[in-house]
Every structure is written in structure tokens, then in C-alpha cells.
Scaffold this motif. Structure first.
Motif, short mmCIF file in Angstrom:
data_model
loop_
_atom_site.label_atom_id
_atom_site.label_comp_id
_atom_site.label_asym_id
_atom_site.label_seq_id
_atom_site.Cartn_x
_atom_site.Cartn_y
_atom_site.Cartn_z
N MET A 1 0.84 -1.19 0.00
CA MET A 1 0.00 0.00 0.00
C MET A 1 0.88 1.25 0.00
O MET A 1 1.98 1.25 0.53
CB MET A 1 -0.91 0.01 1.22
N VAL A 2 0.34 2.30 -0.58
CA VAL A 2 1.05 3.57 -0.70
C VAL A 2 0.23 4.64 0.02
O VAL A 2 -0.91 4.91 -0.35
CB VAL A 2 1.22 3.95 -2.20
N ASN A 3 0.82 5.21 1.07
CA ASN A 3 0.18 6.31 1.80
C ASN A 3 0.79 7.61 1.32
O ASN A 3 2.01 7.77 1.33
CB ASN A 3 0.39 6.16 3.31
N VAL A 4 -0.08 8.54 0.92
CA VAL A 4 0.35 9.80 0.34
C VAL A 4 -0.36 10.95 1.07
O VAL A 4 -1.56 10.89 1.28
CB VAL A 4 -0.02 9.85 -1.17
N ARG A 5 0.42 11.95 1.45
CA ARG A 5 -0.18 13.17 2.02
C ARG A 5 -0.34 14.16 0.87
O ARG A 5 0.62 14.47 0.17
CB ARG A 5 0.71 13.79 3.09
N VAL A 6 -1.56 14.62 0.67
CA VAL A 6 -1.85 15.61 -0.36
C VAL A 6 -2.09 16.95 0.33
O VAL A 6 -2.93 17.04 1.23
CB VAL A 6 -3.09 15.21 -1.20
N ARG A 7 -1.34 17.95 -0.08
CA ARG A 7 -1.52 19.31 0.45
C ARG A 7 -2.17 20.17 -0.61
O ARG A 7 -1.71 20.23 -1.73
CB ARG A 7 -0.17 19.87 0.88
N PHE A 8 -3.28 20.78 -0.23
CA PHE A 8 -4.05 21.63 -1.13
C PHE A 8 -3.69 23.10 -0.87
O PHE A 8 -3.76 23.55 0.26
CB PHE A 8 -5.55 21.47 -0.88
N PHE A 9 -3.32 23.81 -1.91
CA PHE A 9 -3.09 25.25 -1.82
C PHE A 9 -4.17 25.94 -2.65
O PHE A 9 -4.77 25.34 -3.53
CB PHE A 9 -1.69 25.60 -2.34
#
Length: 88
Positions: A1-9
Motif C-alpha cells: 500500500m502507498v500512503n500519500v499526504r496531499v496538500r491543497f493550496f
């Protein structure tokens, strides 16, 4: 599994209603897959994946490097969604 943090600007944080989110995907998930997933979860983001790579819709970055639609996501990535900057 791949855990990704997405940051929205801005303007994406306004459209998604949050500044960041941690998502889990299967191995081999691409940037395009990520954007399609976000469009499903946040309908106000629709159309973002269609313009990926055109320099006019969204810039996707990892570690300060712009990513393209076929780039593979890796476990622990922090992905940043940025609006293109226009100037003159």
C-alpha cells in the motif's frame, strides 16, 4: 500500500474544503490516478486531471519537482497541488 499526504493550496483548498489529506492507494498508482480520485471525492475539483501537464490547470509537485500524469506515487510522498502562476 502507498500512503500519500496531499496538500491543497489555493484555490484547491477552497474547492476541497481542507488544506491536506492522507490517502491510501495500491502500488503503481500514478499522479493521474490521484487526481481522478480527488475529482470523485471533491466534485468541485472536476476537470483538474484533464489539464494535468498543460501548465494551465494544476501543477503537481513532490519535493519541489513538478510531476507529470504518468509519474508513480511512492509510500510517504507529500504531494502538493498548486495553481499555475501567470504573469507578465
Amino acid at each position: 500500500m502507498v500512503n500519500v499526504r496531499v496538500r491543497f493550496f489555493p484555490p484547491y483548498q477552497d474547492l476541497a474544503g481542507k488544506t491536506q489529506e492522507i490517502l491510501t492507494f495500491g502500488e503503481g498508482t500514478t499522479v493521474k490516478d490521484l487526481l481522478i480520485n480527488l475529482e470523485v471525492a471533491y466534485p468541485d475539483l472536476r476537470g483538474m486531471s484533464a489539464g494535468l501537464g498543460d501548465g494551465h490547470t494544476v501543477w503537481v509537485s513532490r519535493s519541489g519537482r513538478t510531476l507529470g500524469p504518468a509519474d508513480i506515487l511512492h509510500d510517504g510522498d507529500e504531494i502538493v497541488l498548486l495553481a499555475p502562476v501567470m504573469g507578465g
